[in-house]
Structure formats: structure tokens, C-alpha cells
Design a protein around this motif. Structure first.
Motif, short mmCIF file in Angstrom:
data_model
loop_
_atom_site.label_atom_id
_atom_site.label_comp_id
_atom_site.label_asym_id
_atom_site.label_seq_id
_atom_site.Cartn_x
_atom_site.Cartn_y
_atom_site.Cartn_z
N LYS A 88 17.47 -13.96 8.17
CA LYS A 88 17.65 -12.82 7.27
C LYS A 88 16.56 -11.99 7.62
CE LYS A 88 19.73 -15.14 3.33
NZ LYS A 88 19.87 -15.27 2.08
N LYS A 147 13.21 -9.79 6.38
CA LYS A 147 12.32 -10.21 5.17
C LYS A 147 11.79 -8.87 4.74
CE LYS A 147 10.83 -14.85 5.59
NZ LYS A 147 9.79 -15.77 5.82
N THR A 148 11.74 -8.62 3.73
CA THR A 148 11.01 -7.49 3.18
C THR A 148 9.66 -7.62 3.42
OG1 THR A 148 12.65 -7.20 1.45
CG2 THR A 148 10.80 -5.97 0.93
N LYS A 149 9.13 -6.51 3.70
CA LYS A 149 7.30 -6.27 3.85
C LYS A 149 6.55 -6.49 2.33
CE LYS A 149 6.63 -5.16 8.29
NZ LYS A 149 6.79 -6.65 8.98
N SER A 150 6.01 -7.22 2.03
CA SER A 150 5.36 -7.66 0.95
C SER A 150 4.54 -6.42 0.36
CB SER A 150 4.47 -9.05 0.95
OG SER A 150 5.28 -10.04 0.99
N LYS A 178 6.76 -3.80 -0.77
CA LYS A 178 7.50 -4.15 -1.94
C LYS A 178 6.67 -3.89 -3.24
CE LYS A 178 7.85 -8.65 -2.08
NZ LYS A 178 8.31 -9.90 -1.87
N CYS A 216 13.78 -3.12 3.90
CA CYS A 216 15.11 -3.68 4.28
C CYS A 216 16.37 -3.06 3.64
CB CYS A 216 15.13 -5.28 4.15
SG CYS A 216 14.14 -5.92 4.99
#
Length: 65
Positions: free
Chosen positions: A3, A5-8, A11, A63
């Protein structure tokens, strides 16, 4: 494939509105506030929208694309 991953960091900094635009906060309001005017500090309090030229990069980090 794993999957995406969203960048923290993205976010924490950005929020998507109902219409699909990306909301952000203004910089320069964390410290060294004594030399800034009341008007400048007040205007930095309000959130703004990300420019359209930057939106594709942020959507990739979140994402959404």
C-alpha cells in the motif's frame, strides 16, 4: 505491491475541505512575535488555501492521486 503510505508531515500540516481544496496554516507565528505588529499576527492566525500550482504535489503526499 504494498500500500502507498501517506507522508506524516503532510498529514499533520494539511486538511482537505469539502470542495476538494487543501487548507493550510500560515507560517511565522511560532516565535519572535515581539517585533511583529498586532495586525500581522492577527492575519497569520487565519488559515489559507494552498496555491493551485502546489496542489498536485501535496495530493501525491496525501495519497489522493
Amino acid at each position: 505491491m504494498p500500500k502507498m503510505k501517506t507522508k506524516s508531515s503532510a498529514k499533520k500540516r494539511f486538511q482537505v475541505t469539502g470542495s476538494g481544496k487543501i487548507k493550510r496554516k500560515h507560517a511565522f507565528k511560532s516565535h519572535i512575535l515581539t517585533k511583529k505588529t498586532k495586525k500581522q499576527k492577527r492575519n497569520l492566525t487565519h488559515s489559507g488555501l494552498v496555491d493551485q500550482s502546489d496542489e498536485p504535489n501535496i495530493k501525491i503526499q496525501l495519497c489522493m492521486k
